[in-house]
Every structure is written in C-alpha cells, then in structure tokens.
Design an enzyme around this catalytic site. Structure first.
Site, PDB file in Angstrom:
ATOM      1  N   LYS A 276     -52.855  76.579   1.785  1.00 38.27           N
ATOM      2  CA  LYS A 276     -53.746  76.335   0.599  1.00 38.27           C
ATOM      3  C   LYS A 276     -53.634  74.993  -0.042  1.00 38.27           C
ATOM      4  CE  LYS A 276     -54.325  81.159  -0.967  1.00 38.27           C
ATOM      5  NZ  LYS A 276     -55.615  81.370  -0.593  1.00 38.27           N
ATOM      6  N   ARG A 350     -55.644  91.074   4.440  1.00 36.46           N
ATOM      7  CA  ARG A 350     -56.007  92.392   5.156  1.00 36.46           C
ATOM      8  C   ARG A 350     -54.934  92.621   6.335  1.00 36.46           C
ATOM      9  NH1 ARG A 350     -61.196  88.283   6.307  1.00 36.46           N
ATOM     10  NH2 ARG A 350     -60.500  87.723   4.379  1.00 36.46           N
TER      11      ARG A 350
HETATM   12  N1  BES Z   1     -55.218  85.939  -1.770  1.00 35.86           N
HETATM   13  C1  BES Z   1     -56.399  85.146  -1.352  1.00 35.86           C
HETATM   14  C2  BES Z   1     -57.817  85.497  -2.113  1.00 35.86           C
HETATM   15  C3  BES Z   1     -57.906  85.100  -3.486  1.00 35.86           C
HETATM   16  C4  BES Z   1     -58.562  83.848  -3.566  1.00 35.86           C
HETATM   17  C5  BES Z   1     -57.423  85.864  -4.576  1.00 35.86           C
HETATM   18  C6  BES Z   1     -58.647  83.618  -4.998  1.00 35.86           C
HETATM   19  C7  BES Z   1     -57.483  85.396  -5.782  1.00 35.86           C
HETATM   20  C8  BES Z   1     -58.097  84.259  -6.016  1.00 35.86           C
HETATM   21  C9  BES Z   1     -56.552  85.697   0.105  1.00 35.86           C
HETATM   22  O1  BES Z   1     -55.443  85.894   0.621  1.00 35.86           O
HETATM   23  C10 BES Z   1     -57.306  84.370   0.866  1.00 35.86           C
HETATM   24  O2  BES Z   1     -56.486  83.384   1.174  1.00 35.86           O
HETATM   25  N2  BES Z   1     -58.330  84.768   1.255  1.00 35.86           N
HETATM   26  C11 BES Z   1     -59.164  83.825   1.789  1.00 35.86           C
HETATM   27  C12 BES Z   1     -59.831  84.196   3.160  1.00 35.86           C
HETATM   28  C13 BES Z   1     -60.517  83.235   4.050  1.00 35.86           C
HETATM   29  C14 BES Z   1     -59.332  82.593   4.834  1.00 35.86           C
HETATM   30  C15 BES Z   1     -61.268  83.956   5.084  1.00 35.86           C
HETATM   31  C16 BES Z   1     -60.374  83.214   0.953  1.00 35.86           C
HETATM   32  O3  BES Z   1     -60.845  83.995   0.326  1.00 35.86           O
HETATM   33  O4  BES Z   1     -60.510  82.016   0.784  1.00 35.86           O
HETATM   34 MN    MN Z   2     -54.480  84.265   1.557  1.00 34.11          MN
END
Ligand code: BES
Ligand code: MN
Ligand code: ZN
Length: 499
Positions: A276, A350
């Site tokens: 990230k 997931r």
């Molecule tokens: N934990 C994150 C989702 C999230 C984002 C929670 C912002 C709270 C605030 C999750 O593991 C994630 O990184 N999701 C990605 C999925 C993508 C790679 C398909 C996302 O939402 O960007």
């Molecule tokens: Mn994630």
C-alpha cells in the site's frame, strides 16, 4: 461507566448536571420541562422566548439551578418530535457526556422522555448505550502529562416516567452492549505492535473466561494440519504467527445448529508485496475490526444469556512484504479444496476469511454472518453511514438490515448476482482473488461465497463504518467505533427470541 435508573424525583436529586430534552417547536414548556421551568423561576420560558434555544438536534444551553437538587440543567435540543427514535436518544446522551467532559464533571443525570415514540425498554437501552459509548476513551498508551488525565464521566443516573422496571431492564441490556462495543474499540485502538494475532487470542481467552464462553486457539502448526493454507499463506511474510480463534457459547438447546459469526482479524495490513502507499497506512491497524466485533459480540451474547448456540471465528494474521511473502501469481490450496490465484496480495482479507468460512460451514450452522473491513470500494459506494451487506440467503440479509435499523448500526444491500462471478475467472486456478475495479465490494463478497457451501450466509463489509478519521456521532470518537458489535448481537437476539 456506571449507569442506573432511579425511581425518584430528579428535582430533589443532587447531581452536578441534569439533562432535559427540548423538542423543536416548544413554545411553552410542558410535562417535566414545565416542572423544570417552574423550579428555575421561568428561566426555560425566557430562554425559549429569547430564541436562544430552538430545539434543533443537540443544540444546548446550561442553566444553574437554585440551592438543593441539580446544580446545573442542560437543556438539549432533541429535534423534530416525529423523528424521535432510539438513535436520537443515543446521540442526545452522547452529547450530554461531551458537555459534561467540557465542564469537567464526572457524574451526570438525565431525564428520559421520548413522548411515547420509543418503548420504555428500548429507551433505557439506547440511553445507556449512548452515554456509556460516549464515555469510553483509549488512554492506556498515554503518560499522564502536566494537566493530569482528562475528566471522564463515570456515573449516569437516569430518571423517567412510565414502566420503571422496563426502563431498568433496558438500561442493563444497553450497559452490556456498550461495554462490549467499548471492548471492541479498545482492541481496535491498540496498535499493530500490541494487538498481534496472539494478543487477540489471549484477549478472547480472557473475555471468554470472564463472560462464560469456551475458547480454542489454533496456532500455525494446527492450521497446517487442518489444511488452512489460505491463512498461512497470508501470514507467510510476517514474523508474527497467525491464529484462528474459535469461541463457543452454548445458550441454546444441545444439538441446536449454531449461529456462526466470522470476523476478519488482520492486525496490520501493509498490503504485502502489493504494498500500500505510505499515506494513511497507520490506519490499517484497524483491519482487525471485524474480529474485534466478533469477540465483543460473544461477550455480550454470553453476558445477556441469550438462548442460542453461537460460534465466533476470528482468523488473525498480519499482511507484510518480505522474502517469504506470497507473490502475485502464486496459487494456494484452500481448506475448502478450491485453488486460488493470488493476483493481488493486498486482497488478503478474503483469503483468511475463505478458510474461516469453510471451517464455519463444516459446523452446519443455522446461519453464518461474517464482518470484515474488506474493501475501499464500499466507502466509495456507501460512505460512512452504512455497512454493505450481501449474501446467499435473502432472509439473513433482511434480518441484518432490520437489526441494523434497531441498533443504529445500519447496513444496506448490494446485489450478489452470479454475473459478477465472471470477473473472478482465473487462467491457472479455480478462482482469482481480485475481480478488477468494477463493483469491488461485490466481487469480494462473490469470492467469499465460493467458500460457504450451502450454508445460509451473509457478509458485512464494514470498511467505512468500523472506524473513522473523524467522530461524526456524539457517542463516537476519532478511531475505532466498535461497529458492528451491537448489530451482530441484535441479529442473534432476533434469532434467539424467535423460537
Ligand atoms: N483492508 C483493506 C480494505 C480497506 C481499505 C479497509 C480502506 C478499510 C479502509 C483490504 O485488505 C484491501 O486492501 N482491499 C483492497 C482490495 C483490492 C486489492 C482488490 C482495496 O479495497 O483496495
Ligand atoms: Mn489489503
Ligand atoms: Zn485488509
């Protein structure tokens, strides 16, 4: 915070502050407000005539009382009388606590009046919830500075008309729910170096021993024996060992199929190799919010003695990049037997849920609900006012929606049509873990649905509701909100009372 209901006259009660609601459109104070007006020599009438208070929601003014009885009166606007409901009551009590904090008062009192629009049990419950939730704060990692610790409200005395016993029972329920949600918030607030997977497991064990439910913890070796490779794969880049926390509460009949709750317990999500960006990454300590809510929900369910068998499952891991981390393109064999191509290592929630849901469905539940901070996309779709809800069973989705309305932790449905599944087609494995940009919240849920078999199941995406940079409600603070603890307990309560 201690909350109690007193069957007495608040005007002779000694308290630093008594809160009384003023509905919008009040010209002449009536009922208890009329008595307050008399007690204050007509000051309420004069405030209303002067236009200093119009009854707008959470608008407020503080008046001093005469000797004896409450020292101060907080007149607090309660908005349109026809919009009075349990959530309004929560917010009014939350605001009352905030006012008390500003005035450095550690005890307060409030007069409850919902003009018959909220039944007495719910009125007492919502009041206790609003106040006790507002009074929570996370202080354990701050040293005491020069000004000393801030004043926290420690006691609330509630007064009101009507069925006192019903109010009292409601107050007890509300206090249990708020304390549970506050536990979730405390776990959320603890940073990644404190709240590790093994810490969450130890906390679940402690809470289980106190509240009365059984806790079993699988370590990595045990998960390896079981074949929970999805959890182990997410954890492979991290030095902290993963855990699967299994909580069992038996309040129902022996042999009754359980209700299974599953919560994402990702204690820090850096994204893994699909790293990230740095800005805001510290918020990813909140990626265990679903797990915290499930631990907290079991605490409340056990303390309320609900008549249901409930199993809570919290898969817990970190998601970090390293030489041993899972790489984009890697394929894993999950507990359910399906193979998954990991296209993006940041879609890790997931994966850990896949194994937990597969494990949960083996318990042959009456219904299974998971909650997870799963996608940023749900924030784009619903903002911070509702969790997303999707599932294979419309009845469970509807039950969650109803429980959301009653608890104030609302959720809103998105369609889980099979057409969305096509976005998860993989060249090399049964399914891939991301479905591209369109409908990111739905394709995440669609992925989860691959692992629940024929269990009636629904999923709550709480990425926009479990925590927030700003406190938008009077009974919340910046940071973790403990959502959806009360929603989950309300759902179980609705299922338990049904038979
Ligand atoms: N934990 C994150 C989702 C999230 C984002 C929670 C912002 C709270 C605030 C999750 O593991 C994630 O990184 N999701 C990605 C999925 C993508 C790679 C398909 C996302 O939402 O960007
Ligand atoms: Mn994630
Ligand atoms: Zn995550």
């Amino acid at each position: 915070m201690q909350v109690r209901y007193l069957d007495a006259d608040p005007l002779t009660h000694e308290t630093p502050l008594l809160a009384v609601a003023v509905p919008r459109g009040t010209v002449e104070p009536a009922g208890f407000l009329g008595r307050v007006d008399e007690h204050l020599g007509g000051a309420v009438t004069r405030v209303l005539a002067g236009g200093d208070l119009r009854g707008k929601m959470e608008e407020r003014i503080v008046l001093y009382g005469p000797e004896g009885g409450p020292e101060r009166f907080l007149l607090i606007g309660s908005g349109e009388p026809e919009k009075m409901d349990a959530e309004v009551v929560r917010r009014l009590l939350g605001r009352t606590v905030r006012v008390a904090e500003e005035l450095h008062l550690d005890r307060i009192a409030a007069w409850l009046d919902a003009a018959g629009t909220v039944d007495e049990g719910l009125l007492g419950q919502a009041a206790a919830e609003g106040a006790a939730l507002a009074a929570w704060s996370f202080r354990e990692l701050k040293t005491v500075g020069e000004d000393g610790p801030p004043t926290l409200v420690e006691r609330l005395d509630l007064f009101g008309e009507g069925d006192g016993e019903a109010i009292e029972r409601g107050v007890e329920v509300g206090a249990v729910l708020a304390e549970a949600e506050n536990l979730a918030r405390t776990l959320q607030a603890r940073p990644g170096n404190v709240a590790t997977p093994s810490h969450l497991a130890a906390e679940a064990e402690r809470v289980g021993a106190e509240a009365g439910f059984e806790v079993t913890v699988f370590d990595e070796a045990r998960m390896g024996e079981e074949g929970m490779n999805a959890i182990l794969t997410v954890s492979s880049g991290s030095d902290e060992d993963a855990r699967l926390i299994i909580m069992r509460y038996t309040g129902g009949r022996e042999g009754d199929p359980p209700l299974v709750l599953v919560g994402k317990g990702l204690t820090f999500d850096a994204g893994g190799i699909s790293l990230k960006p740095p800005s805001g990454m510290e918020e990813m300590k909140f990626d265990m919010s679903g797990g915290a809510a499930v631990i907290a929900a079991l605490k409340a369910v056990a303390e309320l003695g609900l008549r249901a068998n409930v199993v809570g499952l919290v898969p817990s891991s970190e998601n970090l990049p390293s030489g041993s981390a899972v790489k984009p393109g890697d394929v894993i064999h999950t507990l359910a037997g399906k193979t998954v191509e990991v296209v993006n290592t940041d879609a890790e929630g997931r994966l850990i849920l896949a194994d937990a849901l597969a494990y949960g469905s083996r318990l042959k539940p009456a219904a299974m609900v998971d909650c997870a901070t799963l996608t940023g996309a749900v924030i784009v779709g619903l903002g911070h006012h509702a969790s997303g809800v999707m599932g294979t069973d419309d009845a469970v989705v509807d039950e969650l929606r109803a429980a959301g309305e009653r608890s104030g932790e609302r959720c809103w449905p998105l369609p889980l049509w099979r057409e969305y599944r096509e976005q998860l087609e993989s060249e090399t494995a049964d399914v891939k873990n991301v479905g591209g940009r369109p409908a990111g919240t739905i394709t995440a849920a669609s992925f989860l649905s691959e692992f629940v078999g024929d269990t009636p199941w629904a999923h709550l995406d709480v990425a926009g509701t479990a925590f927030g940079g700003e406190a938008k409600l009077s009974y919340q603070r910046k940071g973790g909100h403990g959502v959806p603890t009360r929603l989950l307990v309300e759902w179980i309560r609705s299922r338990a009372e049904r038979r």
